[in-house]
Design a protein around this motif. Structure first.
Motif, mmCIF file in Angstrom:
data_model
loop_
_atom_site.group_PDB
_atom_site.id
_atom_site.type_symbol
_atom_site.label_atom_id
_atom_site.label_comp_id
_atom_site.label_asym_id
_atom_site.label_seq_id
_atom_site.Cartn_x
_atom_site.Cartn_y
_atom_site.Cartn_z
ATOM 1 N N LEU A 48 -1.049 6.670 -6.442
ATOM 2 C CA LEU A 48 -2.293 5.681 -7.069
ATOM 3 C C LEU A 48 -3.252 5.410 -5.902
ATOM 4 O O LEU A 48 -4.174 4.867 -6.176
ATOM 5 C CB LEU A 48 -1.580 4.123 -7.269
ATOM 6 N N THR A 73 -4.393 -1.402 -12.605
ATOM 7 C CA THR A 73 -3.237 -1.073 -11.627
ATOM 8 C C THR A 73 -3.883 -0.233 -10.367
ATOM 9 O O THR A 73 -3.522 -0.321 -9.481
ATOM 10 C CB THR A 73 -2.290 -0.387 -12.467
ATOM 11 N N ARG A 74 -4.676 0.855 -10.964
ATOM 12 C CA ARG A 74 -5.108 1.680 -9.799
ATOM 13 C C ARG A 74 -5.969 1.073 -8.961
ATOM 14 O O ARG A 74 -6.090 1.181 -7.735
ATOM 15 C CB ARG A 74 -5.791 2.945 -10.349
ATOM 16 N N LYS A 101 -5.136 -2.748 -2.123
ATOM 17 C CA LYS A 101 -4.184 -3.050 -1.057
ATOM 18 C C LYS A 101 -4.832 -2.067 0.230
ATOM 19 O O LYS A 101 -4.438 -2.293 1.452
ATOM 20 C CB LYS A 101 -2.970 -2.627 -1.428
ATOM 21 N N SER A 160 4.398 -5.350 -5.462
ATOM 22 C CA SER A 160 3.885 -3.985 -5.836
ATOM 23 C C SER A 160 4.686 -3.193 -6.731
ATOM 24 O O SER A 160 3.966 -2.579 -7.542
ATOM 25 C CB SER A 160 3.994 -2.996 -4.414
ATOM 26 N N TYR A 169 2.232 1.893 -3.322
ATOM 27 C CA TYR A 169 1.302 2.514 -4.460
ATOM 28 C C TYR A 169 1.155 3.857 -4.053
ATOM 29 O O TYR A 169 1.006 4.685 -5.070
ATOM 30 C CB TYR A 169 -0.006 1.472 -4.263
ATOM 31 N N LYS A 183 3.450 6.451 -5.353
ATOM 32 C CA LYS A 183 3.245 6.615 -6.849
ATOM 33 C C LYS A 183 1.959 7.502 -7.305
ATOM 34 O O LYS A 183 1.626 7.555 -8.441
ATOM 35 C CB LYS A 183 3.395 5.154 -7.696
ATOM 36 N N CYS A 212 0.783 -1.152 0.076
ATOM 37 C CA CYS A 212 0.022 -0.119 -0.087
ATOM 38 C C CYS A 212 0.793 1.174 0.172
ATOM 39 O O CYS A 212 0.491 2.166 -0.771
ATOM 40 C CB CYS A 212 -1.078 -0.037 1.342
ATOM 41 N N ALA A 246 -4.177 -0.971 -6.396
ATOM 42 C CA ALA A 246 -3.453 -0.124 -5.356
ATOM 43 C C ALA A 246 -4.674 0.222 -4.163
ATOM 44 O O ALA A 246 -4.523 0.097 -3.051
ATOM 45 C CB ALA A 246 -3.123 1.292 -6.010
ATOM 46 N N MET A 286 3.322 -2.281 -10.621
ATOM 47 C CA MET A 286 3.300 -1.058 -11.161
ATOM 48 C C MET A 286 4.421 -0.913 -12.563
ATOM 49 O O MET A 286 4.035 -0.306 -13.278
ATOM 50 C CB MET A 286 4.051 -0.059 -10.073
#
Length: 251
Positions: A69, A171-172, A178, A218, A64, A67, A61, A175, A222
């Motif tokens: 997200l 991908t989002r 998580k 993770s 993510y 980044k 988490c 994130a 990404m």
């Protein structure tokens, strides 16, 4: 009494489960049988698995979020309701027979796998959202309650609903999954700890492995995006389905 070899062995297994959890969820499919094989009683295995998962998910988490997200503020209501739902689930599971649920969940997991395979929305492109963050919060609460009550496939359910209902790219959605998984894990750990069900030393050793796996998983998610997440999500959904059906009919 836990034998000495169990600690390094399950720490190594936790690296794998942390990697899997960070990408598609379902690491419990690997860890729970390993804990039971090592002689950990079922209720203590469930509690200790939540502890190591909490640490591994927290690393994923965090990566993510770094980044950009994870939008904490927009999803605060869902976070609160996931926590409440998971807390209620942990309390309820101690009083309710889960036999019927064990047959229903494989059907839901097969539906998730089918959706991931055939849906054109299962990519890294965001699509038009069908409901808002506030509208999604009851869905998150229901999945959180399921996680506290039973558990397998929670990550798949979060990811599929975030893609299908919120319109997020894969991908989002992973994130945010998580973030919600971490929330439900924290609630579960608190209630199991209060009940004295936790094997702390074993759980913390496993947590070190889960954190390493979560970091690798993770970053891999990404880097490779839907190309990695989509097939792993399908594989885990089908694997969980087979494992749950086997457990149901073999019992």
């Amino acid at each position: 009494m836990i034998e000495t070899w169990v600690y390094p062995a399950l720490t190594a297994v936790a690296v794998l489960t942390g990697f899997v959890d960070a990408i598609a969820g379902g690491g419990g499919l690997i860890m729970m049988p390993a804990l039971l094989f090592a002689g950990v009683p079922p209720i203590n295995a469930l509690a200790t698995n939540k502890l190591q998962s909490m640490f591994g998910t927290s690393v994923a988490c965090f990566n993510y979020a770094r980044k950009g997200l994870v939008d904490w503020r927009a999803n605060m209501l869902t976070i609160i309701l996931v926590f409440a739902g998971a807390s209620a689930g942990v309390i309820a599971v101690q009083a309710i027979n889960t036999k019927a649920l064990a047959l229903v969940i494989p059907l839901l997991l097969m539906a998730v796998a089918l959706y991931v395979l055939v849906s054109p929305r299962m990519s890294d492109e965001d699509a038009h959202q069908r409901i808002s963050a506030r509208g999604y919060s009851p869905v998150g609460a229901a999945i959180g309650a399921y996680d506290g009550f039973f558990g397998p496939g929670t990550g798949s359910f979060f990811t599929a609903t975030l893609v299908g209902l919120r319109g997020f790219g894969l991908t989002r959605a992973t994130a945010l999954t998580k973030l919600f998984n971490l929330t439900s894990n924290i609630a579960s750990v608190l209630f199991f700890a209060v009940g004295g069900k936790m094997f702390w030393l074993l759980g913390l050793c496993m947590a070190a492995g889960a954190m390493a796996g979560g970091w690798i998983g993770s970053h891999s998610a990404m880097k490779f995006g839907a190309r990695l997440i989509r097939p792993l999500l399908v594989a885990l959904s089908l694997g969980l389905t087979a494992r749950l059906l086997w457990g149901y009919f073999a019992a």
